[in-house]
Design a protein around this motif. Structure first.
Motif, PDB file in Angstrom:
ATOM      1  N   GLY A   2      10.480  45.699 -71.094  1.00  0.00           N
ATOM      2  CA  GLY A   2       9.640  46.854 -71.770  1.00  0.00           C
ATOM      3  C   GLY A   2      10.543  46.873 -73.211  1.00  0.00           C
ATOM      4  N   ARG A   3      11.158  48.209 -73.565  1.00  0.00           N
ATOM      5  CA  ARG A   3      11.269  48.449 -75.229  1.00  0.00           C
ATOM      6  C   ARG A   3      12.742  48.694 -74.994  1.00  0.00           C
ATOM      7  NH1 ARG A   3      11.581  52.750 -78.599  1.00  0.00           N
ATOM      8  NH2 ARG A   3      11.890  54.247 -76.756  1.00  0.00           N
ATOM      9  N   SER A   4      13.365  48.195 -75.856  1.00  0.00           N
ATOM     10  CA  SER A   4      14.511  47.911 -76.330  1.00  0.00           C
ATOM     11  C   SER A   4      15.104  49.436 -76.454  1.00  0.00           C
ATOM     12  CB  SER A   4      15.298  47.022 -77.138  1.00  0.00           C
ATOM     13  OG  SER A   4      16.366  46.767 -77.040  1.00  0.00           O
ATOM     14  N   LEU A   5      15.977  49.954 -75.455  1.00  0.00           N
ATOM     15  CA  LEU A   5      16.530  50.940 -75.862  1.00  0.00           C
ATOM     16  C   LEU A   5      18.500  51.365 -76.892  1.00  0.00           C
ATOM     17  CD1 LEU A   5      15.596  52.880 -72.383  1.00  0.00           C
ATOM     18  CD2 LEU A   5      14.789  53.542 -74.366  1.00  0.00           C
ATOM     19  N   ASP A   6      18.294  51.826 -76.797  1.00  0.00           N
ATOM     20  CA  ASP A   6      20.023  52.456 -77.768  1.00  0.00           C
ATOM     21  C   ASP A   6      20.217  53.178 -76.475  1.00  0.00           C
ATOM     22  OD1 ASP A   6      22.404  52.993 -78.974  1.00  0.00           O
ATOM     23  OD2 ASP A   6      21.462  54.200 -80.891  1.00  0.00           O
ATOM     24  N   ALA A  20      27.331  49.455 -67.635  1.00  0.00           N
ATOM     25  CA  ALA A  20      26.361  48.556 -69.942  1.00  0.00           C
ATOM     26  C   ALA A  20      26.353  47.456 -69.448  1.00  0.00           C
ATOM     27  CB  ALA A  20      28.204  48.527 -70.278  1.00  0.00           C
ATOM     28  N   ILE A  21      27.064  46.897 -68.556  1.00  0.00           N
ATOM     29  CA  ILE A  21      26.879  45.333 -68.335  1.00  0.00           C
ATOM     30  C   ILE A  21      25.419  44.945 -67.821  1.00  0.00           C
ATOM     31  CG2 ILE A  21      27.159  43.130 -67.370  1.00  0.00           C
ATOM     32  CD1 ILE A  21      30.522  44.392 -66.441  1.00  0.00           C
ATOM     33  N   ALA A  22      25.014  45.874 -67.117  1.00  0.00           N
ATOM     34  CA  ALA A  22      23.520  45.501 -66.513  1.00  0.00           C
ATOM     35  C   ALA A  22      22.740  46.239 -67.402  1.00  0.00           C
ATOM     36  CB  ALA A  22      23.344  46.594 -65.077  1.00  0.00           C
ATOM     37  N   LEU A  23      22.799  46.959 -67.904  1.00  0.00           N
ATOM     38  CA  LEU A  23      21.791  47.804 -69.234  1.00  0.00           C
ATOM     39  C   LEU A  23      21.887  46.406 -70.665  1.00  0.00           C
ATOM     40  CD1 LEU A  23      22.484  51.022 -68.868  1.00  0.00           C
ATOM     41  CD2 LEU A  23      20.552  50.185 -68.107  1.00  0.00           C
ATOM     42  N   ARG A  24      22.540  46.294 -70.658  1.00  0.00           N
ATOM     43  CA  ARG A  24      23.107  44.968 -71.491  1.00  0.00           C
ATOM     44  C   ARG A  24      22.245  43.545 -71.509  1.00  0.00           C
ATOM     45  NH1 ARG A  24      26.335  40.900 -74.058  1.00  0.00           N
ATOM     46  NH2 ARG A  24      26.097  41.054 -75.959  1.00  0.00           N
ATOM     47  N   ARG A  25      22.166  43.569 -70.239  1.00  0.00           N
ATOM     48  CA  ARG A  25      21.863  42.447 -70.030  1.00  0.00           C
ATOM     49  C   ARG A  25      20.067  42.179 -69.875  1.00  0.00           C
ATOM     50  NH1 ARG A  25      24.485  38.622 -65.758  1.00  0.00           N
ATOM     51  NH2 ARG A  25      22.519  38.374 -64.833  1.00  0.00           N
ATOM     52  N   GLN A  26      19.154  43.844 -69.412  1.00  0.00           N
ATOM     53  CA  GLN A  26      18.229  43.592 -69.618  1.00  0.00           C
ATOM     54  C   GLN A  26      17.133  44.632 -71.153  1.00  0.00           C
ATOM     55  OE1 GLN A  26      15.942  44.452 -67.393  1.00  0.00           O
ATOM     56  NE2 GLN A  26      17.604  44.016 -66.049  1.00  0.00           N
ATOM     57  N   GLY A  27      18.394  43.183 -72.044  1.00  0.00           N
ATOM     58  CA  GLY A  27      18.077  43.729 -73.851  1.00  0.00           C
ATOM     59  C   GLY A  27      18.240  44.705 -74.012  1.00  0.00           C
ATOM     60  N   HIS A 152      21.342  59.064 -79.302  1.00  0.00           N
ATOM     61  CA  HIS A 152      21.149  57.496 -78.041  1.00  0.00           C
ATOM     62  C   HIS A 152      19.720  58.350 -77.879  1.00  0.00           C
ATOM     63  CE1 HIS A 152      24.822  55.457 -78.591  1.00  0.00           C
ATOM     64  NE2 HIS A 152      25.200  56.252 -78.129  1.00  0.00           N
ATOM     65  N   ASP A 153      18.783  56.669 -77.368  1.00  0.00           N
ATOM     66  CA  ASP A 153      17.551  57.004 -77.007  1.00  0.00           C
ATOM     67  C   ASP A 153      17.716  57.951 -75.712  1.00  0.00           C
ATOM     68  OD1 ASP A 153      16.082  56.296 -79.179  1.00  0.00           O
ATOM     69  OD2 ASP A 153      16.586  54.060 -77.940  1.00  0.00           O
ATOM     70  N   VAL A 154      19.054  57.194 -74.241  1.00  0.00           N
ATOM     71  CA  VAL A 154      19.194  57.329 -73.482  1.00  0.00           C
ATOM     72  C   VAL A 154      20.519  57.498 -73.283  1.00  0.00           C
ATOM     73  CG1 VAL A 154      19.331  56.270 -70.790  1.00  0.00           C
ATOM     74  CG2 VAL A 154      17.430  56.767 -72.372  1.00  0.00           C
ATOM     75  N   VAL A 155      21.391  58.421 -71.877  1.00  0.00           N
ATOM     76  CA  VAL A 155      22.840  58.406 -72.334  1.00  0.00           C
ATOM     77  C   VAL A 155      22.643  58.627 -70.676  1.00  0.00           C
ATOM     78  CG1 VAL A 155      24.181  59.973 -72.197  1.00  0.00           C
ATOM     79  CG2 VAL A 155      23.261  59.761 -74.207  1.00  0.00           C
ATOM     80  N   SER A 322      13.234  50.508 -68.148  1.00  0.00           N
ATOM     81  CA  SER A 322      12.431  48.864 -68.497  1.00  0.00           C
ATOM     82  C   SER A 322      12.455  49.438 -70.580  1.00  0.00           C
ATOM     83  CB  SER A 322      11.340  48.459 -68.223  1.00  0.00           C
ATOM     84  OG  SER A 322      10.354  49.110 -68.247  1.00  0.00           O
ATOM     85  N   GLY A 323      12.633  50.730 -70.719  1.00  0.00           N
ATOM     86  CA  GLY A 323      12.355  50.960 -72.006  1.00  0.00           C
ATOM     87  C   GLY A 323      10.813  51.819 -72.289  1.00  0.00           C
ATOM     88  N   GLU A 324       9.666  51.473 -71.491  1.00  0.00           N
ATOM     89  CA  GLU A 324       8.646  51.910 -71.627  1.00  0.00           C
ATOM     90  C   GLU A 324       8.537  53.387 -71.551  1.00  0.00           C
ATOM     91  OE1 GLU A 324       6.574  50.136 -72.277  1.00  0.00           O
ATOM     92  OE2 GLU A 324       7.213  48.409 -72.277  1.00  0.00           O
ATOM     93  N   ASN A 325       8.840  53.931 -70.398  1.00  0.00           N
ATOM     94  CA  ASN A 325       8.980  55.591 -70.065  1.00  0.00           C
ATOM     95  C   ASN A 325      10.479  56.496 -69.402  1.00  0.00           C
ATOM     96  OD1 ASN A 325       8.877  57.827 -69.776  1.00  0.00           O
ATOM     97  ND2 ASN A 325       5.791  57.460 -68.774  1.00  0.00           N
TER      98      ASN A 325
END
Ligand SMILES: Cc1cc2nc3c(=O)[nH]c(=O)nc-3n(C[C@H](O)[C@H](O)[C@H](O)COP(=O)(O)OP(=O)(O)OC[C@H]3O[C@@H](n4cnc5c(N)ncnc54)[C@H](O)[C@@H]3O)c2cc1C
Length: 374
Positions: A2-6, A20-27, A152-155, A322-325
């Motif tokens: 989806g959309r890449s988040l910070d 951190a590793i899992a979320l980074r792998r999602q882009g 950040h977009d998400v914490v 995924s970053g969409e919502n």
């Protein structure tokens, strides 16, 4: 994708780094904020049962963990005084065949190193102790004790049992002292090799649910780890580094079977800590902030799943976000994890699991990569 988040993760322990590793792998772009000035060799054992190792394998961290971890041969339960065996589960290659991964008992510092190697060092900010946070519709602002802040977009709050993120999200509420204390010691296996089945994970079940001795191999079998608990309502200090008294340790368990006592006799020093816990939470995702690991479901160590639950959380969070919502996806992550973590929190409190012969499949057979998402 989806959309890449910070994303900002507060706490660089086992849960925080796995997430951190899992979320980074999602882009996503991920920054970890850790209060410590650097990683130190604190703590000792972490028990990674097959469900946790399978989760790490999918992140590419399993091989590094295998290099330093020991593989217990069996999981055995014994009566504290007679030594009678009440359950036996083959682990090692039998667990690998059944669950797709073995059990690994590993030093916490070695597991942290394995995780840290899989995540860019420059994205871990040390000496960053969170004071509080604020969120609005567009993002989350973290405020640190040193006066700095970050947006950040998400914490994700992965800041352990005394989580500040949890307090900011849900209000002040202290963890509960259980009246139980734990003793932890590491003994060179050479000194206790006469104890039968020293390469197994053995739990000596005491005369009441608070009292037990667990032993298993550590550091590829060079050492044996001893973990004992007992009721002691007068002792409240919670610490990973406070020294206990080996004479007190031996006195508590003086009526245990000679094979269990032999392990305590071999201890030259011991660490002592009071054990705290919390009730399962009805909610731990709010808007753009969520929690993972001990921050949302701290548990007693009686099912040895504290680290495992944090690791599973990291994988499932990565799959959900995924970053969409973001707000809806963080709720979805919470819903995916709530029933299992609450069941294990409650089961750990009761301390009966695997006392008798029963299946371990519901705990060990969980696959964080394939479990259906709500
Ligand atoms: C120093 C230490 C040693 C441990 N040793 C053992 C052990 O030997 N055996 C065992 O079974 N379990 C041990 N544990 C607990 C075990 O690691 C956890 O129960 C489990 O792995 C769940 O991990 P977690 O990541 O949710 O929490 P934790 O492992 O507790 O990690 C939380 C992290 O957040 C950081 N943190 C806390 N507050 C803040 C803040 N305000 N701002 C920024 N960062 C913050 C902490 O420094 C820590 O690195 C230890 C925990 C710690 C912190």
């Amino acid at each position: 994708m989806g959309r890449s988040l910070d994303i900002g993760i507060v706490g660089g322990g086992i849960g925080g780094l796995t997430g951190a590793i899992a979320l980074r792998r999602q882009g996503h772009s991920v920054t970890v904020y850790e209060q410590a000035a650097k990683y130190m060799r604190v703590g000792a054992d972490i028990n990674l049962t097959p469900n946790a190792v399978l989760a790490l394998d999918g992140l590419g961290v399993g091989d590094a963990a295998r290099r330093t971890g020991a593989r217990p041969t069996f999981r055995i339960s014994r009566d504290w005084d007679t030594g009678e065996e009440t359950s036996r589960l083959p682990m090692s290659s039998a667990a690998e065949e059944r669950y797709g991964a073995p059990q690994l008992t590993i030093h916490r510092a070695d597991l942290l190193s394995a995780l840290a190697e899989a995540f860019p060092a420059e994205s871990v900010k040390f000496s960053k102790r969170l004071r509080t946070l604020e969120q609005d519709g567009a993002g989350v602002t973290l405020v640190f004790e040193d006066g700095s802040s970050a947006r950040h977009d998400v914490v994700v709050g992965a800041d352990g049992i005394h989580s500040r993120v949890r307090t900011a999200l849900l209000g002040e509420e202290s963890p509960r002292f259980t009246g139980v204390v734990s003793f932890r010691a590491v003994v060179p296996t050479e000194k206790v090799k006469h104890v039968p089945e020293i390469e197994a994970f053995t739990k000596w079940w005491g005369p009441n649910p608070q009292s037990q001795i667990v032993t298993f191999p550590l550091n590829r079998g060079r050492d044996t780890f001893v973990f004992a608990t007992t009721g002691q309502p007068s002792w409240h200090e919670e610490s990973w580094t406070s020294e206990g008294d080996v004479h007190e340790l031996r006195a508590f368990y003086r009526d245990f079977h000679p094979d269990a006592r032999a392990l305590l006799d071999a201890c030259e020093s011991v660490l002592k800590s009071a054990l705290y816990e919390r009730d399962p939470l009805p909610q731990w995702s709010k808007g753009r902030v969520t929690l993972m690991g001990d921050a949302c479901h701290p548990m007693l160590p009686f099912m040895a799943q504290g680290a495992g639950m944090a690791i599973e959380d990291g994988v499932v969070l990565g799959r959900c976000l995924s970053g969409e919502n973001p707000a809806a996806e963080l709720k979805r992550y919470q819903e995916a994890r709530q029933e299992r973590t609450a069941k294990i929190q409650i089961g750990s409190r009761g301390n009966q699991w695997m006392k008798g012969q029963e299946s371990a499949d519901w705990v060990y057979g969980y696959d964080a990569w394939r479990t259906p998402l709500p």
